[in-house]
Motif scaffolding. Structure first.
Motif, PDB file in Angstrom:
ATOM      1  N   GLU A 158      10.391   6.645  -0.179  1.00 28.80           N
ATOM      2  CA  GLU A 158      11.701   6.678  -0.814  1.00 28.80           C
ATOM      3  C   GLU A 158      12.523   5.462  -0.459  1.00 28.80           C
ATOM      4  O   GLU A 158      13.502   5.177  -1.111  1.00 28.80           O
ATOM      5  N   ASP A 159      12.143   4.761   0.542  1.00 27.58           N
ATOM      6  CA  ASP A 159      12.899   3.576   0.924  1.00 27.58           C
ATOM      7  C   ASP A 159      12.768   2.561  -0.214  1.00 27.58           C
ATOM      8  O   ASP A 159      11.671   2.183  -0.627  1.00 27.58           O
ATOM      9  N   HIS A 160      13.871   2.125  -0.685  1.00 29.21           N
ATOM     10  CA  HIS A 160      13.917   1.264  -1.881  1.00 29.21           C
ATOM     11  C   HIS A 160      13.289  -0.097  -1.625  1.00 29.21           C
ATOM     12  O   HIS A 160      12.552  -0.612  -2.458  1.00 29.21           O
ATOM     13  N   ALA A 161      13.541  -0.720  -0.510  1.00 27.20           N
ATOM     14  CA  ALA A 161      12.988  -2.035  -0.194  1.00 27.20           C
ATOM     15  C   ALA A 161      11.484  -1.939  -0.109  1.00 27.20           C
ATOM     16  O   ALA A 161      10.761  -2.793  -0.635  1.00 27.20           O
ATOM     17  N   ARG A 162      11.014  -0.918   0.557  1.00 23.97           N
ATOM     18  CA  ARG A 162       9.582  -0.751   0.690  1.00 23.97           C
ATOM     19  C   ARG A 162       8.974  -0.455  -0.669  1.00 23.97           C
ATOM     20  O   ARG A 162       7.902  -0.952  -1.007  1.00 23.97           O
ATOM     21  N   GLN A 163       9.645   0.329  -1.442  1.00 21.78           N
ATOM     22  CA  GLN A 163       9.168   0.696  -2.775  1.00 21.78           C
ATOM     23  C   GLN A 163       9.053  -0.558  -3.636  1.00 21.78           C
ATOM     24  O   GLN A 163       8.055  -0.745  -4.331  1.00 21.78           O
ATOM     25  N   SER A 164      10.024  -1.435  -3.593  1.00 22.30           N
ATOM     26  CA  SER A 164      10.006  -2.668  -4.381  1.00 22.30           C
ATOM     27  C   SER A 164       8.860  -3.546  -3.965  1.00 22.30           C
ATOM     28  O   SER A 164       8.179  -4.141  -4.815  1.00 22.30           O
ATOM     29  N   ARG A 165       8.637  -3.661  -2.678  1.00 22.26           N
ATOM     30  CA  ARG A 165       7.546  -4.503  -2.197  1.00 22.26           C
ATOM     31  C   ARG A 165       6.204  -3.953  -2.645  1.00 22.26           C
ATOM     32  O   ARG A 165       5.321  -4.693  -3.083  1.00 22.26           O
ATOM     33  N   VAL A 166       6.015  -2.666  -2.566  1.00 16.70           N
ATOM     34  CA  VAL A 166       4.746  -2.036  -2.948  1.00 16.70           C
ATOM     35  C   VAL A 166       4.522  -2.236  -4.448  1.00 16.70           C
ATOM     36  O   VAL A 166       3.429  -2.586  -4.897  1.00 16.70           O
ATOM     37  N   ILE A 167       5.579  -2.033  -5.204  1.00 17.40           N
ATOM     38  CA  ILE A 167       5.461  -2.161  -6.677  1.00 17.40           C
ATOM     39  C   ILE A 167       5.134  -3.594  -7.037  1.00 17.40           C
ATOM     40  O   ILE A 167       4.244  -3.850  -7.849  1.00 17.40           O
TER      41      ILE A 167
END
Length: 182
Positions: A158-167
């Motif tokens: 759910e962490d947005h920064a981590r989510q952006s990096r993964v995406i």
């Protein structure tokens, strides 16, 4: 025989072809009077009428010649005007054809310009739609990938920064595979 001679003498006296002298003199005097009257009175009147008639005929001929000359001049003027009108019509037709060709060229150029504007606008719209679709797809794929990765990993991403990096990493790998496949 005397009777025959007497008849011959009498026949000479009564010759109907030879008139008696007094009648011949009276006839000549009467002819002279009539001839003098005709010569003095009638002949000048006849000559006057003939002269008037000759003058009228000559005047009529002169008038006819003048009318013929005037008619010829009028005909020449008419022909000149007709030739000028034909020349003017040809010039106007030529100008109209030239102007028509110019209008056609202008309309073709305008049509070409409008077509190019429409094509350029279409390409711009397609590029914008592609970018918007790619952005929307990136977000949708990213959301799905995050949900799927979260389920696989077992932890919430759910962490947005981590989510952006993964995406971003996932999409970069997909783009590399797509480029390699080409």
């Amino acid at each position: 025989m005397d009777a025959l001679t007497h008849l011959a003498q009498e026949g000479e006296k009564l010759n109907p072809l030879v008139p008696p002298i007094p009648e011949l003199v009276i006839g000549l005097i009467a002819f002279g009077i009539v001839f003098f009257f005709l010569w003095k009175k009638l002949l000048p009147n006849i000559n006057k009428v003939l002269d008037e008639r000759r003058e009228a005929i000559e005047g009529g001929i002169e008038k006819a010649d003048a009318a013929k000359l005037e008619a010829q001049q009028t005909l020449d003027q008419y022909k000149a005007q007709l030739a000028e009108a034909r020349h003017e019509a040809a010039r106007m037709r030529s100008e109209a054809e030239q102007r028509g060709a110019e209008l056609i060229a202008e309309m073709r150029a305008e049509g070409q310009r409008q077509r190019e504007e429409i094509v350029a606008a279409g390409h711009t719209q397609i590029d914008a739609d592609r970018k918007q679709a790619a952005q929307s797809l990136r977000q949708d794929v990213g959301k799905l990938a995050t949900d799927l990765a979260g389920k696989l990993v077992g932890e919430s991403l759910e962490d947005h920064a981590r989510q952006s990096r993964v995406i971003d990493r996932f999409l970069d790998q997909l783009e590399e595979k797509a480029e390699a496949a080409r």
